[in-house]
Design an enzyme around this catalytic site. Structure first.
Site, PDB file in Angstrom:
ATOM      1  N   MET A  32       0.841  -1.199   0.000  1.00 40.45           N
ATOM      2  CA  MET A  32       0.000   0.000   0.000  1.00 40.45           C
ATOM      3  C   MET A  32       0.880   1.255   0.000  1.00 40.45           C
ATOM      4  SD  MET A  32      -3.352  -1.040   2.129  1.00 40.45           S
ATOM      5  CE  MET A  32      -2.651  -0.894   3.750  1.00 40.45           C
ATOM      6  N   GLY A  33       2.173   1.082  -0.333  1.00 40.56           N
ATOM      7  CA  GLY A  33       3.052   2.247  -0.431  1.00 40.56           C
ATOM      8  C   GLY A  33       3.564   2.717   0.917  1.00 40.56           C
ATOM      9  N   HIS A  36       9.158   1.204   3.280  1.00 41.18           N
ATOM     10  CA  HIS A  36      10.266   1.262   4.240  1.00 41.18           C
ATOM     11  C   HIS A  36      11.124   0.016   4.039  1.00 41.18           C
ATOM     12  CE1 HIS A  36       7.800  -1.645   6.340  1.00 41.18           C
ATOM     13  NE2 HIS A  36       6.814  -0.773   6.454  1.00 41.18           N
ATOM     14  N   HIS A  39       9.346  -3.420   3.459  1.00 39.79           N
ATOM     15  CA  HIS A  39       8.909  -3.651   2.079  1.00 39.79           C
ATOM     16  C   HIS A  39      10.116  -3.976   1.198  1.00 39.79           C
ATOM     17  CE1 HIS A  39       5.653  -0.721   3.422  1.00 39.79           C
ATOM     18  NE2 HIS A  39       4.944  -1.747   3.028  1.00 39.79           N
ATOM     19  N   GLN A  63     -10.495  -2.734   2.274  1.00 39.31           N
ATOM     20  CA  GLN A  63      -9.988  -3.438   3.451  1.00 39.31           C
ATOM     21  C   GLN A  63      -9.905  -2.533   4.687  1.00 39.31           C
ATOM     22  OE1 GLN A  63      -6.178  -4.337   1.411  1.00 39.31           O
ATOM     23  NE2 GLN A  63      -5.219  -3.966   3.391  1.00 39.31           N
ATOM     24  N   LYS A 152       5.096  -9.981   9.371  1.00 39.99           N
ATOM     25  CA  LYS A 152       4.532  -8.992  10.298  1.00 39.99           C
ATOM     26  C   LYS A 152       3.004  -9.088  10.343  1.00 39.99           C
ATOM     27  CE  LYS A 152       3.911  -4.222  11.137  1.00 39.99           C
ATOM     28  NZ  LYS A 152       2.907  -3.851  10.137  1.00 39.99           N
ATOM     29  N   ARG A 190       2.726   3.012   9.307  1.00 36.21           N
ATOM     30  CA  ARG A 190       2.002   3.834  10.286  1.00 36.21           C
ATOM     31  C   ARG A 190       2.939   4.446  11.341  1.00 36.21           C
ATOM     32  NH1 ARG A 190      -1.786  -0.387   9.337  1.00 36.21           N
ATOM     33  NH2 ARG A 190      -3.787   0.403   8.597  1.00 36.21           N
TER      34      ARG A 190
HETATM   35  P1  AMP Z   1       1.498  -2.926   3.491  1.00 34.11           P
HETATM   36  O1  AMP Z   1       2.024  -1.898   2.558  1.00 34.11           O
HETATM   37  O2  AMP Z   1       1.473  -2.497   4.921  1.00 34.11           O
HETATM   38  O3  AMP Z   1       0.207  -3.539   3.024  1.00 34.11           O
HETATM   39  O4  AMP Z   1       2.560  -4.107   3.465  1.00 34.11           O
HETATM   40  C1  AMP Z   1       2.907  -4.739   2.259  1.00 34.11           C
HETATM   41  C2  AMP Z   1       3.665  -5.990   2.581  1.00 34.11           C
HETATM   42  O5  AMP Z   1       4.849  -5.666   3.309  1.00 34.11           O
HETATM   43  C3  AMP Z   1       2.851  -6.958   3.472  1.00 34.11           C
HETATM   44  O6  AMP Z   1       3.047  -8.279   3.013  1.00 34.11           O
HETATM   45  C4  AMP Z   1       3.457  -6.730   4.832  1.00 34.11           C
HETATM   46  O7  AMP Z   1       3.344  -7.856   5.688  1.00 34.11           O
HETATM   47  C5  AMP Z   1       4.906  -6.454   4.485  1.00 34.11           C
HETATM   48  N1  AMP Z   1       5.563  -5.734   5.573  1.00 34.11           N
HETATM   49  C6  AMP Z   1       5.114  -4.617   6.197  1.00 34.11           C
HETATM   50  N2  AMP Z   1       5.944  -4.275   7.209  1.00 34.11           N
HETATM   51  C7  AMP Z   1       6.926  -5.209   7.220  1.00 34.11           C
HETATM   52  C8  AMP Z   1       8.080  -5.410   8.046  1.00 34.11           C
HETATM   53  N3  AMP Z   1       8.380  -4.594   9.047  1.00 34.11           N
HETATM   54  N4  AMP Z   1       8.873  -6.468   7.753  1.00 34.11           N
HETATM   55  C9  AMP Z   1       8.580  -7.308   6.738  1.00 34.11           C
HETATM   56  N5  AMP Z   1       7.503  -7.174   5.933  1.00 34.11           N
HETATM   57  C10 AMP Z   1       6.686  -6.140   6.171  1.00 34.11           C
END
Ligand code: AMP
Length: 283
Positions: A32-33, A36, A39, A63, A152, A190
């Protein structure tokens, strides 16, 4: 790096790449951008294991139960593009809502059983159905060989496993370990909503998890879980949602380390108004 917005543009581009050789494999990292290092670790793994890596950035409204969380979601796209280029991502898919959900799209209901309504699902009704709808659409568009998800969001990885089975997809799910800030706080898009002080203090979450892990041999699981809950709840400004020891396969609550297979501790809380989640394997 190619940046592609339209669904049809991406399908056509990937088709032409696939035609270039039998050994082409596509790795996919849906996000979702507000990228860090967490990702980036998913991108690195995909780049290592595939000939082509596609990352999507799409803040999926279906979601989010909490509309203010959706509105506050950070969107630093220029910085995201820099990170993706640095990590050698080949294609960024940056769709609009209509590129993911066509006008005829009917929101599907996936038979996820009790997995969707417990733990994280209990606090975020409809969240995992939203995740399945967007991921199934993205899988249809990208047709990846492998898809990379972070540990995570542990329950999400179990949901994606179910989705792959339910849709008889041949995508291979890869789960990548948690990347943490130097303090131990799990990286999250976040985290930038925390104050500087709060971000440092939030290390108490990982400390609570580590303390359970350290004493797992010498104390009962129930005692350790209770102690961790008390420790977290005693921190100023914290609203603990759950802290549970569960079987890593079934996500059913575990009462003792010896009786179960692999156990994972899952935690979710609100701190300074920001929802944070984390987890740790005990064995
Ligand atoms: P999001 O952008 O939050 O939807 O996350 C995209 C992907 O990155 C998801 O599969 C998350 O589980 C993964 N992700 C987010 N934070 C972390 C982290 N600290 N370490 C490893 N993977 C992460």
């Amino acid at each position: 790096m190619h940046i592609i917005q339209s669904r049809h543009g991406l399908v056509a581009h990937l088709l032409s790449l696939r035609k270039q050789g039998e050994n082409v494999t596509i790795g996919f990292v849906p996000t979702m951008g507000a990228l860090h290092s967490g990702h980036a670790s998913l991108i690195d793994e995909s780049v290592r294991e595939n000939t082509i890596t596609v990352c999507s950035i799409f803040v999926n409204p279906t979601q989010f139960g909490d509309k203010s969380d959706l509105e506050k979601y950070p969107k630093p796209i220029e910085k995201d593009i820099e990170i993706l280029i640095k990590h050698k991502c080949d294609i960024l898919f940056l769709p609009e809502f209509e590129d993911v959900y066509s006008a005829e799209y009917v929101h599907q209901k996936f038979e996820l059983g009790e997995l969707e309504s417990k733990i994280e699902g209990a606090s975020r009704p409809g969240h995992f159905q939203g995740v399945c709808n967007v991921v199934s659409q993205l899988f249809e568009i990208v047709s990846p060989d492998c898809a990379y998800f972070g540990q995570k969001d542990y329950q999400q990885t179990a949901i994606i496993k179910s989705l792959i089975q339910l849709t008889r997809s041949d995508v291979t799910l890869k789960i990548v370990p948690i990347t943490r800030e130097p303090s131990g706080l799990a990286m999250s898009s976040r985290n930038i909503r925390l104050s500087d002080k709060g971000r440092k203090n939030a290390a108490f979450i990982y400390k609570a998890l580590r303390d359970i892990q350290t004493d797992a041999e010498s104390r009962s699981l129930l005692e350790l879980v209770d102690r961790a809950k008390q420790f977290i709840s005693s921190q100023k400004g914290v609203d603990l949602d759950y802290l549970l020891a569960v079987d890593a396969e079934t996500l059913n609550e575990a009462t003792s380390i010896k009786e179960s297979g692999s156990i994972i501790i899952l935690v979710a809380l609100t701190y300074e108004g920001v929802r944070l989640i984390d987890n740790i394997f005990l064995n």
